[in-house]
Design a protein around this motif. Structure first.
Motif, PDB file in Angstrom:
ATOM      1  N   UNK A  29      -5.310 -35.522 -17.400  1.00 51.92           N
ATOM      2  CA  UNK A  29      -5.522 -36.283 -16.125  1.00 51.92           C
ATOM      3  C   UNK A  29      -5.804 -37.871 -16.151  1.00 51.92           C
ATOM      4  N   UNK A  30      -6.546 -38.362 -17.430  1.00 54.43           N
ATOM      5  CA  UNK A  30      -6.666 -39.619 -17.686  1.00 54.43           C
ATOM      6  C   UNK A  30      -5.598 -40.425 -18.047  1.00 54.43           C
ATOM      7  N   UNK A  31      -4.468 -39.552 -18.856  1.00 53.04           N
ATOM      8  CA  UNK A  31      -3.330 -40.196 -19.228  1.00 53.04           C
ATOM      9  C   UNK A  31      -2.586 -40.511 -18.265  1.00 53.04           C
ATOM     10  N   UNK A  32      -2.456 -39.628 -17.555  1.00 54.02           N
ATOM     11  CA  UNK A  32      -1.578 -39.848 -16.051  1.00 54.02           C
ATOM     12  C   UNK A  32      -2.133 -41.011 -15.178  1.00 54.02           C
ATOM     13  N   UNK A  33      -3.473 -41.106 -15.061  1.00 48.42           N
ATOM     14  CA  UNK A  33      -3.968 -42.230 -14.465  1.00 48.42           C
ATOM     15  C   UNK A  33      -3.671 -43.475 -14.906  1.00 48.42           C
ATOM     16  N   UNK A  34      -3.893 -43.510 -16.293  1.00 50.54           N
ATOM     17  CA  UNK A  34      -3.568 -44.769 -17.012  1.00 50.54           C
ATOM     18  C   UNK A  34      -1.998 -45.339 -17.162  1.00 50.54           C
ATOM     19  N   UNK A  35      -1.134 -44.113 -17.143  1.00 53.54           N
ATOM     20  CA  UNK A  35       0.130 -44.286 -17.059  1.00 53.54           C
ATOM     21  C   UNK A  35       0.874 -44.895 -15.831  1.00 53.54           C
ATOM     22  N   UNK A  36      -0.023 -44.899 -14.862  1.00 54.05           N
ATOM     23  CA  UNK A  36       0.394 -45.400 -13.249  1.00 54.05           C
ATOM     24  C   UNK A  36       0.526 -46.952 -13.505  1.00 54.05           C
ATOM     25  N   UNK A  37      -0.098 -47.630 -14.602  1.00 53.70           N
ATOM     26  CA  UNK A  37      -0.208 -48.924 -14.909  1.00 53.70           C
ATOM     27  C   UNK A  37       0.349 -49.567 -16.061  1.00 53.70           C
ATOM     28  N   UNK A  48      -7.845 -44.363 -24.110  1.00 54.29           N
ATOM     29  CA  UNK A  48      -7.779 -43.113 -23.415  1.00 54.29           C
ATOM     30  C   UNK A  48      -8.962 -42.178 -23.807  1.00 54.29           C
ATOM     31  N   UNK A  49      -9.350 -41.979 -24.908  1.00 58.40           N
ATOM     32  CA  UNK A  49     -10.731 -41.169 -25.428  1.00 58.40           C
ATOM     33  C   UNK A  49     -11.999 -41.892 -24.576  1.00 58.40           C
ATOM     34  N   UNK A  50     -12.046 -43.150 -24.498  1.00 59.02           N
ATOM     35  CA  UNK A  50     -13.211 -43.726 -23.752  1.00 59.02           C
ATOM     36  C   UNK A  50     -13.033 -43.501 -22.354  1.00 59.02           C
ATOM     37  N   UNK A  51     -11.780 -43.378 -21.961  1.00 53.82           N
ATOM     38  CA  UNK A  51     -11.712 -43.069 -20.212  1.00 53.82           C
ATOM     39  C   UNK A  51     -12.349 -41.736 -20.012  1.00 53.82           C
ATOM     40  N   UNK A  52     -11.962 -41.007 -21.064  1.00 56.35           N
ATOM     41  CA  UNK A  52     -12.347 -39.225 -20.824  1.00 56.35           C
ATOM     42  C   UNK A  52     -13.797 -39.013 -21.448  1.00 56.35           C
ATOM     43  N   UNK A 113       2.279 -35.557  -5.520  1.00 62.09           N
ATOM     44  CA  UNK A 113       2.533 -35.603  -7.128  1.00 62.09           C
ATOM     45  C   UNK A 113       2.909 -36.892  -7.355  1.00 62.09           C
ATOM     46  N   UNK A 114       2.493 -37.948  -7.048  1.00 56.30           N
ATOM     47  CA  UNK A 114       3.032 -39.449  -7.444  1.00 56.30           C
ATOM     48  C   UNK A 114       2.896 -39.973  -8.797  1.00 56.30           C
ATOM     49  N   UNK A 115       1.570 -39.192  -9.388  1.00 59.57           N
ATOM     50  CA  UNK A 115       1.669 -39.605 -10.971  1.00 59.57           C
ATOM     51  C   UNK A 115       2.723 -39.007 -11.641  1.00 59.57           C
ATOM     52  N   UNK A 116       3.006 -37.705 -11.355  1.00 58.42           N
ATOM     53  CA  UNK A 116       4.044 -37.036 -12.232  1.00 58.42           C
ATOM     54  C   UNK A 116       5.382 -37.837 -11.946  1.00 58.42           C
ATOM     55  N   UNK A 117       5.858 -37.801 -10.848  1.00 56.72           N
ATOM     56  CA  UNK A 117       7.271 -38.485 -10.500  1.00 56.72           C
ATOM     57  C   UNK A 117       7.234 -39.819 -11.070  1.00 56.72           C
ATOM     58  N   UNK A 118       6.050 -40.621 -11.126  1.00 56.45           N
ATOM     59  CA  UNK A 118       6.257 -42.049 -11.799  1.00 56.45           C
ATOM     60  C   UNK A 118       6.295 -41.946 -13.195  1.00 56.45           C
TER      61      UNK A 118
END
Length: 219
Positions: A29-37, A48-52, A113-118
């Protein structure tokens, strides 16, 4: 699961496997969130691990490499796409309503599912060759499945495999490209979104019109 069962589950201490699954889910989930940007190629293990909320070494209890994490995201994202295709097929819509039905389903799935398609749209042509190859393989499977479906449609029964593959690839390319545009920040504006949806519908209809006049290739 009933509310009573959920309450019992919530009050019961997690076992080791459950904690591991929860942490793995948190990483995804954190990776998907970060990969939005950002692109996958710029994803930092430390960030990533800091985010988790785990130390970097703990990451390797769940994924051997960042590429393995990326492949898990590809698998998960295409599970979403498979759900979309199943929903389009459900009810066996009539050919004259298939385009509108498909566009409606795509737009609804994108909202959820915006994150997945993005992620798919960006990494399809991204800098990571492992993910590019995995996405290409998955899209190829979709094209083959769609070609099988198209072969059963009126007017296409006599088309050969090459023709059906060309038509299927046009639809898949259109869907993926439209998905990438519809999950972009600009698509949050209702007028822009309506225009994108109208364009998608018209492009799909244009493909169908072109297919109606297509002279099948020689086998």
């Amino acid at each position: 699961m009933s509310s009573e069962e959920k309450a019992v589950t919530a009050s019961r201490p997690e076992n080791r496997q459950e904690r591991k699954e929860r942490t793995r889910r948190a990483i995804l989930d954190a990776a998907l969130e970060m990969l939005a940007e950002e692109s996958f190629g710029t994803l930092s293990l430390r960030s990533l691990t800091k985010q988790v909320g785990i130390v970097p070494t703990a990451f390797y209890r769940h994924f051997a490499t960042l590429d393995e994490l990326g492949l898990s995201l590809v698998d998960e994202s295409f599970m979403t796409l498979r759900d979309l295709i199943r929903e389009v097929r459900s009810g066996e819509p009539a050919p004259e309503t298939l385009i509108d039905h498909s566009v409606e389903v795509l737009v609804a799935q994108l909202e959820t599912h915006k994150a997945h398609f993005r992620f798919i749209g960006r990494e399809r042509h991204g800098g990571n060759a492992v993910l590019r190859d995995a996405i290409r393989h998955e899209l190829g499977m979709f094209e083959r499945e769609l070609a099988t479906d198209l072969a059963r449609m009126p007017g296409l029964e006599r088309w050969g495999a090459a023709d059906l593959h060309v038509l299927a690839s046009l639809f898949v390319d259109l869907m993926v490209a439209a998905a990438g545009e519809l999950v972009s920040p600009s698509a949050e504006q209702p007028p822009v979104r309506r225009q994108l949806v109208d364009n998608l519908r018209n492009q799909a209809r244009m493909i169908v019109v072109g297919a109606a006049g297509w002279k099948p290739l020689e086998p």
